[in-house]
Design a protein around this motif. Structure first.
Motif, short mmCIF file in Angstrom:
data_model
loop_
_atom_site.label_atom_id
_atom_site.label_comp_id
_atom_site.label_asym_id
_atom_site.label_seq_id
_atom_site.Cartn_x
_atom_site.Cartn_y
_atom_site.Cartn_z
N TRP A 1 0.87 -1.17 0.00
CA TRP A 1 0.00 0.00 0.00
C TRP A 1 0.91 1.22 0.00
O TRP A 1 1.80 1.33 0.85
CB TRP A 1 -0.90 0.01 1.23
CG TRP A 1 -1.83 -1.16 1.27
CD1 TRP A 1 -3.03 -1.27 0.66
CD2 TRP A 1 -1.62 -2.39 1.96
NE1 TRP A 1 -3.58 -2.50 0.92
CE2 TRP A 1 -2.74 -3.21 1.71
CE3 TRP A 1 -0.59 -2.90 2.74
CZ2 TRP A 1 -2.87 -4.49 2.23
CZ3 TRP A 1 -0.70 -4.17 3.26
CH2 TRP A 1 -1.83 -4.94 3.00
N ASP B 1 -5.63 3.48 4.09
CA ASP B 1 -7.07 3.78 4.12
C ASP B 1 -7.32 5.22 4.55
O ASP B 1 -8.19 5.90 4.00
CB ASP B 1 -7.78 2.81 5.06
CG ASP B 1 -7.87 1.41 4.47
OD1 ASP B 1 -7.75 1.27 3.24
OD2 ASP B 1 -8.03 0.45 5.25
N ARG C 1 -1.73 -0.81 5.93
CA ARG C 1 -3.08 -0.78 5.35
C ARG C 1 -3.93 0.31 6.00
O ARG C 1 -4.69 1.01 5.33
CB ARG C 1 -3.74 -2.15 5.52
CG ARG C 1 -5.18 -2.25 5.09
CD ARG C 1 -5.30 -2.11 3.58
NE ARG C 1 -6.66 -1.98 3.14
CZ ARG C 1 -7.42 -3.00 2.74
NH1 ARG C 1 -6.94 -4.22 2.76
NH2 ARG C 1 -8.64 -2.79 2.32
N ARG D 1 -6.37 7.43 1.64
CA ARG D 1 -7.30 7.27 0.52
C ARG D 1 -8.58 8.05 0.76
O ARG D 1 -9.16 8.63 -0.16
CB ARG D 1 -7.62 5.79 0.33
CG ARG D 1 -8.50 5.46 -0.86
CD ARG D 1 -8.62 3.97 -1.07
NE ARG D 1 -9.07 3.26 0.11
CZ ARG D 1 -10.36 3.08 0.45
NH1 ARG D 1 -11.32 3.57 -0.32
NH2 ARG D 1 -10.68 2.41 1.53
#
Length: 191
Positions: A145, A171, A167, A174
């Motif tokens: 990621w 997130d 991760r 994002r």
């Protein structure tokens, strides 16, 4: 350089103790004076001569491992695997023998006797041997990621810098708005 203790004249060996005592006292006084001049508190900041602490309260700042910048883009690289072959090994066991030495003693002092004898004992011996090949799944690329930042660390010249992140950090980045300020701890550089 002549020390203060050398300025005193001592005539007998009994005064050598006094000379050493004066030298030790002057050394302790010198160490104490130097310690007072260059003193610092436990945080490493210097304090004034009057004894008041001139250090300020610690401010919240990022650790050297964290990175701050403006969110540019995010990228998720999936795990890639391929089929490969490698030698297949199996464990083969068989019986084997070994010579074992035994001793026993009897008596004490000058009448002590030691008897030695040997026996042949069997045991199971195992070894790994190659037996053909086997196929397995080899990882070509691990799952990653990544987040790209602009103005890294406030430097407007550092744009489009890619970092590998967890991760959870991916997130968060994002879901953040374009060019929003984000801070995270990268797991690697590049993507």
């Amino acid at each position: 350089m002549i020390s203060y203790a050398d300025r005193f004249q001592f005539t007998d060996s009994g005064d050598m103790f006094t000379k050493r005592l004066i030298t030790a006292g002057l050394t302790a006084l010198l160490i104490g004076t130097l310690g007072a001049c260059g003193g610092s508190d436990s945080s490493g900041s210097a304090s004034s001569v009057s004894g008041t602490d001139t250090s300020t309260a610690p401010t919240a700042r990022q650790t050297p491992d964290t990175v701050t910048g403006l969110r540019d883009s995010v990228r998720h690289l999936t795990r890639q695997t391929t089929r490969a072959t490698r030698p297949h090994t199996v464990t083969q066991c068989g019986s084997a023998t070994k010579r074992v030495r035994h001793t026993s003693s009897s008596g004490t002092g000058t009448k002590k006797k030691t008897r030695t004898w040997y026996t042949t004992e069997q045991y199971r011996k195992c070894a790994k041997v190659r037996s053909g090949t086997e196929t397995y799944t080899r990882v070509v690329r691990k799952e990653r990621w990544c987040v790209s930042l602009d103005d890294v660390g406030g430097d407007t010249g550092r744009d489009d810098v890619w970092y590998q992140v967890t991760r959870a950090a991916y997130d968060d980045a994002r879901l953040a708005d374009e060019h929003a300020r984000v801070t995270f701890t990268p797991t690697g550089t590049g993507c």
